[in-house]
Scaffold this motif. Structure first.
Motif, PDB file in Angstrom:
ATOM      1  N   ALA A  89      15.455  60.879 -12.582  1.00 43.86           N
ATOM      2  CA  ALA A  89      14.871  61.268 -13.863  1.00 43.86           C
ATOM      3  C   ALA A  89      14.459  62.733 -13.856  1.00 43.86           C
ATOM      4  CB  ALA A  89      13.672  60.377 -14.172  1.00 43.86           C
ATOM      5  N   LEU A  90      13.848  63.162 -12.749  1.00 45.54           N
ATOM      6  CA  LEU A  90      13.311  64.526 -12.672  1.00 45.54           C
ATOM      7  C   LEU A  90      14.431  65.568 -12.773  1.00 45.54           C
ATOM      8  CD1 LEU A  90      10.329  65.224 -12.300  1.00 45.54           C
ATOM      9  CD2 LEU A  90      10.850  65.786  -9.923  1.00 45.54           C
ATOM     10  N   ILE A  91      15.496  65.378 -11.982  1.00 45.57           N
ATOM     11  CA  ILE A  91      16.607  66.335 -12.018  1.00 45.57           C
ATOM     12  C   ILE A  91      17.216  66.354 -13.418  1.00 45.57           C
ATOM     13  CG2 ILE A  91      18.886  66.905 -11.093  1.00 45.57           C
ATOM     14  CD1 ILE A  91      18.007  65.611  -8.467  1.00 45.57           C
ATOM     15  N   ALA A  92      17.393  65.142 -13.982  1.00 43.93           N
ATOM     16  CA  ALA A  92      18.008  65.068 -15.316  1.00 43.93           C
ATOM     17  C   ALA A  92      17.141  65.763 -16.351  1.00 43.93           C
ATOM     18  CB  ALA A  92      18.227  63.608 -15.702  1.00 43.93           C
ATOM     19  N   ILE A  93      15.828  65.571 -16.255  1.00 43.41           N
ATOM     20  CA  ILE A  93      14.937  66.158 -17.258  1.00 43.41           C
ATOM     21  C   ILE A  93      14.959  67.683 -17.161  1.00 43.41           C
ATOM     22  CG2 ILE A  93      12.503  66.454 -17.861  1.00 43.41           C
ATOM     23  CD1 ILE A  93      12.233  63.411 -17.157  1.00 43.41           C
ATOM     24  N   ILE A  94      14.908  68.216 -15.934  1.00 48.14           N
ATOM     25  CA  ILE A  94      14.883  69.673 -15.780  1.00 48.14           C
ATOM     26  C   ILE A  94      16.235  70.288 -16.156  1.00 48.14           C
ATOM     27  CG2 ILE A  94      14.632  71.562 -14.124  1.00 48.14           C
ATOM     28  CD1 ILE A  94      12.576  69.735 -12.678  1.00 48.14           C
ATOM     29  N   ALA A  95      17.311  69.785 -15.527  1.00 48.59           N
ATOM     30  CA  ALA A  95      18.635  70.355 -15.801  1.00 48.59           C
ATOM     31  C   ALA A  95      19.031  70.120 -17.254  1.00 48.59           C
ATOM     32  CB  ALA A  95      19.674  69.751 -14.854  1.00 48.59           C
ATOM     33  N   GLY A  96      18.813  68.886 -17.724  1.00 49.93           N
ATOM     34  CA  GLY A  96      19.174  68.557 -19.099  1.00 49.93           C
ATOM     35  C   GLY A  96      18.332  69.326 -20.098  1.00 49.93           C
ATOM     36  N   LEU A 126      37.185  62.034  -8.761  1.00 50.55           N
ATOM     37  CA  LEU A 126      35.901  62.597  -8.369  1.00 50.55           C
ATOM     38  C   LEU A 126      35.029  61.446  -7.905  1.00 50.55           C
ATOM     39  CD1 LEU A 126      34.577  65.383  -8.461  1.00 50.55           C
ATOM     40  CD2 LEU A 126      33.571  64.750 -10.638  1.00 50.55           C
ATOM     41  N   ASN A 127      34.920  61.296  -6.595  1.00 47.26           N
ATOM     42  CA  ASN A 127      34.163  60.171  -6.074  1.00 47.26           C
ATOM     43  C   ASN A 127      32.739  60.558  -5.743  1.00 47.26           C
ATOM     44  OD1 ASN A 127      35.132  57.487  -5.810  1.00 47.26           O
ATOM     45  ND2 ASN A 127      36.893  58.360  -4.714  1.00 47.26           N
ATOM     46  N   LEU A 128      31.835  60.328  -6.679  1.00 50.07           N
ATOM     47  CA  LEU A 128      30.439  60.674  -6.444  1.00 50.07           C
ATOM     48  C   LEU A 128      29.654  59.415  -6.102  1.00 50.07           C
ATOM     49  CD1 LEU A 128      29.809  63.033  -9.476  1.00 50.07           C
ATOM     50  CD2 LEU A 128      30.111  63.706  -7.103  1.00 50.07           C
ATOM     51  N   PRO A 129      28.580  59.565  -5.309  1.00 45.56           N
ATOM     52  CA  PRO A 129      27.694  58.413  -5.103  1.00 45.56           C
ATOM     53  C   PRO A 129      27.075  57.992  -6.439  1.00 45.56           C
ATOM     54  CG  PRO A 129      27.120  60.230  -3.638  1.00 45.56           C
ATOM     55  CD  PRO A 129      28.140  60.739  -4.585  1.00 45.56           C
ATOM     56  N   ALA A 130      26.747  56.698  -6.558  1.00 44.31           N
ATOM     57  CA  ALA A 130      26.263  56.167  -7.829  1.00 44.31           C
ATOM     58  C   ALA A 130      25.062  56.945  -8.357  1.00 44.31           C
ATOM     59  CB  ALA A 130      25.906  54.700  -7.676  1.00 44.31           C
ATOM     60  N   ALA A 131      24.152  57.335  -7.434  1.00 45.36           N
ATOM     61  CA  ALA A 131      22.941  58.022  -7.890  1.00 45.36           C
ATOM     62  C   ALA A 131      23.295  59.353  -8.551  1.00 45.36           C
ATOM     63  CB  ALA A 131      21.991  58.249  -6.720  1.00 45.36           C
ATOM     64  N   GLU A 132      24.349  60.021  -8.039  1.00 41.10           N
ATOM     65  CA  GLU A 132      24.729  61.308  -8.619  1.00 41.10           C
ATOM     66  C   GLU A 132      25.422  61.129  -9.967  1.00 41.10           C
ATOM     67  OE1 GLU A 132      26.720  63.756  -5.677  1.00 41.10           O
ATOM     68  OE2 GLU A 132      25.082  63.315  -4.290  1.00 41.10           O
ATOM     69  N   VAL A 133      26.240  60.065 -10.070  1.00 43.73           N
ATOM     70  CA  VAL A 133      26.846  59.767 -11.367  1.00 43.73           C
ATOM     71  C   VAL A 133      25.737  59.553 -12.396  1.00 43.73           C
ATOM     72  CG1 VAL A 133      28.241  58.134 -12.679  1.00 43.73           C
ATOM     73  CG2 VAL A 133      28.879  58.711 -10.346  1.00 43.73           C
ATOM     74  N   ALA A 134      24.722  58.777 -11.995  1.00 43.28           N
ATOM     75  CA  ALA A 134      23.619  58.488 -12.915  1.00 43.28           C
ATOM     76  C   ALA A 134      22.902  59.773 -13.301  1.00 43.28           C
ATOM     77  CB  ALA A 134      22.646  57.519 -12.259  1.00 43.28           C
ATOM     78  N   THR A 135      22.660  60.650 -12.312  1.00 46.34           N
ATOM     79  CA  THR A 135      21.989  61.914 -12.615  1.00 46.34           C
ATOM     80  C   THR A 135      22.792  62.709 -13.631  1.00 46.34           C
ATOM     81  OG1 THR A 135      21.329  61.898 -10.309  1.00 46.34           O
ATOM     82  CG2 THR A 135      20.829  63.875 -11.550  1.00 46.34           C
ATOM     83  N   LEU A 136      24.112  62.721 -13.441  1.00 46.14           N
ATOM     84  CA  LEU A 136      24.987  63.447 -14.368  1.00 46.14           C
ATOM     85  C   LEU A 136      24.882  62.879 -15.783  1.00 46.14           C
ATOM     86  CD1 LEU A 136      27.273  65.585 -14.584  1.00 46.14           C
ATOM     87  CD2 LEU A 136      28.890  63.729 -14.204  1.00 46.14           C
ATOM     88  N   VAL A 137      24.960  61.541 -15.887  1.00 45.01           N
ATOM     89  CA  VAL A 137      24.897  60.904 -17.202  1.00 45.01           C
ATOM     90  C   VAL A 137      23.568  61.220 -17.879  1.00 45.01           C
ATOM     91  CG1 VAL A 137      24.804  58.698 -18.427  1.00 45.01           C
ATOM     92  CG2 VAL A 137      26.458  59.039 -16.605  1.00 45.01           C
ATOM     93  N   PHE A 138      22.478  61.066 -17.134  1.00 49.87           N
ATOM     94  CA  PHE A 138      21.161  61.289 -17.731  1.00 49.87           C
ATOM     95  C   PHE A 138      20.973  62.758 -18.109  1.00 49.87           C
ATOM     96  CE2 PHE A 138      20.086  57.178 -15.770  1.00 49.87           C
ATOM     97  CZ  PHE A 138      19.552  56.581 -16.886  1.00 49.87           C
ATOM     98  N   THR A 139      21.545  63.675 -17.286  1.00 51.88           N
ATOM     99  CA  THR A 139      21.440  65.098 -17.618  1.00 51.88           C
ATOM    100  C   THR A 139      22.151  65.388 -18.937  1.00 51.88           C
ATOM    101  OG1 THR A 139      21.443  65.619 -15.275  1.00 51.88           O
ATOM    102  CG2 THR A 139      21.899  67.428 -16.776  1.00 51.88           C
ATOM    103  N   LEU A 140      23.383  64.863 -19.069  1.00 48.65           N
ATOM    104  CA  LEU A 140      24.142  65.125 -20.290  1.00 48.65           C
ATOM    105  C   LEU A 140      23.466  64.490 -21.503  1.00 48.65           C
ATOM    106  CD1 LEU A 140      27.801  64.678 -19.013  1.00 48.65           C
ATOM    107  CD2 LEU A 140      26.607  66.794 -19.583  1.00 48.65           C
ATOM    108  N   TRP A 141      22.896  63.315 -21.305  1.00 51.75           N
ATOM    109  CA  TRP A 141      22.226  62.619 -22.387  1.00 51.75           C
ATOM    110  C   TRP A 141      20.975  63.384 -22.809  1.00 51.75           C
ATOM    111  CZ3 TRP A 141      18.288  58.274 -21.836  1.00 51.75           C
ATOM    112  CH2 TRP A 141      18.007  57.717 -23.094  1.00 51.75           C
ATOM    113  N   MET A 142      20.186  63.785 -21.803  1.00 54.07           N
ATOM    114  CA  MET A 142      18.977  64.574 -22.072  1.00 54.07           C
ATOM    115  C   MET A 142      19.353  65.851 -22.816  1.00 54.07           C
ATOM    116  SD  MET A 142      15.598  65.147 -21.176  1.00 54.07           S
ATOM    117  CE  MET A 142      14.578  66.586 -21.464  1.00 54.07           C
ATOM    118  N   ALA A 143      20.428  66.523 -22.369  1.00 59.63           N
ATOM    119  CA  ALA A 143      20.844  67.776 -22.999  1.00 59.63           C
ATOM    120  C   ALA A 143      21.199  67.530 -24.466  1.00 59.63           C
ATOM    121  CB  ALA A 143      22.027  68.377 -22.256  1.00 59.63           C
TER     122      ALA A 143
END
Lengths: 222, 219
Positions: A29-36, A87-104
């Motif tokens: 959540a934190l990474i997504a909120i800041i980056a997003g 692009l094989n990312l660990p699940a947590a990183e995929v989630a971070t990406l999704v939440f970042t884009l959504w937050m943005a």
């Protein structure tokens, strides 16, 4: 209740494990909120420009993330990234990406709304004293709109944190997933384990989100 | 991407689609009723109920639906309350939606200009008449945008029902992916399925917002 199930929480490593899971949730959540948030401010500024094409594309991006439920977004990225883009990312990183884009996406709409509600005479005055476009945004529009966008941003942040509960679905080892493991491992000893473990997670989420909702209410009143 | 696979899967998606619609409709209806009652308790400042409603709203707004569902579906049987997944889903949606709807209605009631209430009192309306002729019509009209946003939000939240194995749209897609591995096709149908529900609904609700809006003083 003779032997209350709440003991399950304090037995062995259970509580530290739950909190460890909570940390993974919070980190996403934190990474997504800041980056997003940063990306969202940038996109929000772009959306106030006059370029029709740019505005259309960004609007489309926003509407896509608004229409598709987050569960579905998670699966879309989780399945399609490795398959179509190798692009094989660990699940947590995929989630971070999704939440970042959504937050943005959501943040860009809040930022745009706040920017266009800065009074017109502020813009005119800025231009009159000879500020150029970027100076106008940096010194006039963004500082003044910050106050307008804060309550909505707080609500968005608390929404992001609540939605991280979906991490479980793409098998990230988050707090709920750890909770399930604890319940299943102690099924025999604590048949009512589910009630207590999910109850504790319920309270944990409440403790994290409640301050943001209080802050949003307070900011709205000022 | 193969159309044949999509075509074959459509009957199953249709079932999920109908279930999603059905549960959304029941959940939203329940949430609106619960929300209205809660907001009325708060608007009329009914002593004890007001505090209970306040606590409920904070609790429901600050916890995710997924954990609410888990608690209802897996947790409550531990203390002897066993419900079917379908019932749990609807109860969860009403529990979550009720607080959002209550906030929506409260926002509407609070948005009525004070001058309206005072004018009403000045021409001698009783409390009941004031509620019936001034507060309700204006309050509802003002709360429509918030309610519309909540309706869309709640329909999207039904995708979380998949975690307690209710065979709605998302669950159908995940099941099919697990069985046949035609990931792209099924995900496409899934996204289109939600789009078919949400895009027309969002257009209708926007139209309704403009239609129902009362002119405010000076318009």
């Amino acid at each position: 209740m003779a032997h209350s199930g709440i003991n399950l929480i304090f037995e062995g490593q259970n509580l530290p494990r739950l909190l460890g899971g909570l940390w993974i949730t919070i980190r996403v959540a934190l990474i997504a909120i800041i980056a997003g948030g940063v990306l969202g401010i940038f996109l929000g500024v772009l959306r106030t420009f006059k370029n029709r094409f740019l505005r259309f594309i960004l609007r489309l991006y926003l509407e896509f993330f608004r229409i598709v439920p987050t569960v579905v977004l998670l699966f879309l990225f989780y399945y399609i990234l490795p398959k179509s883009m190798n692009l094989n990312l660990p699940a947590a990183e995929v989630a971070t990406l999704v939440f970042t884009l959504w937050m943005a996406a959501e943040a860009s709409d809040i930022v745009r709304g706040a920017l266009i509600s800065v009074p017109q005479h502020q813009v005119d005055s800025g231009l009159a004293i000879g500020l150029n476009r970027s100076q106008l945004y940096y010194y006039v529009l963004i500082p003044q709109s910050l106050k307008l966008m804060l309550p909505a941003m707080m609500n968005l942040i608390s929404r992001i944190i609540k939605t991280t509960s979906l991490l479980l679905l793409i098998s990230v080892l988050d707090v709920i997933n750890v909770g399930q493991q604890i319940i299943e491992a102690n099924q025999k000893q604590y048949p009512q384990g589910a009630f207590w473990v999910y109850g504790v997670i319920f309270v944990l989420y409440f403790l994290i989100c409640y301050p943001f909702s209080l802050l949003a209410k307070k900011l709205q009143k000022d | 991407m193969s159309w044949q696979i999509i075509q074959q899967s459509l009957p199953m998606f249709q079932k999920g689609f109908i279930l999603t619609l059905q549960m959304s409709a029941l959940g939203i209806l329940g949430a609106i009723i619960l929300g209205l009652m809660c907001s009325l308790c708060q608007y009329f400042k009914i002593p004890v109920l007001k505090q209970i409603v306040g606590a409920y709203i904070e609790l429901s707004r600050n916890t995710p639906l997924l954990i609410q569902l888990f608690f209802i579906y897996y947790g409550l049987p531990g203390i002897g309350l066993k419900l079917s997944a379908y019932t749990c889903g609807i109860i969860g949606l009403i529990f979550l939606g009720g607080s959002y709807m209550a906030e929506g209605f409260s926002g509407g009631f609070d948005g009525i200009p004070n001058s309206q209430i005072e004018s009403g009192k000045a021409i001698g309306l009783s409390q009941g008449q004031l509620t019936r002729y001034v507060v309700f019509p204006q309050g509802f009209a003002l709360s429509i945008p918030a309610l519309a946003a909540n309706i869309i939000f709640l329909i999207k939240e039904t995708s979380i029902f998949t975690v307690i194995a209710i065979p709605e749209l998302t669950n159908t897609a995940l099941d099919l992916i697990g069985l046949y591995y035609h990931t792209n096709e099924y995900l496409l149908v899934l996204v289109v399925g939600y789009a078919i529900i949400l895009i027309p609904l969002s257009i209708i609700l926007t139209w309704l917002e403009r239609r129902i809006r009362y002119g405010t003083f000076g318009d």
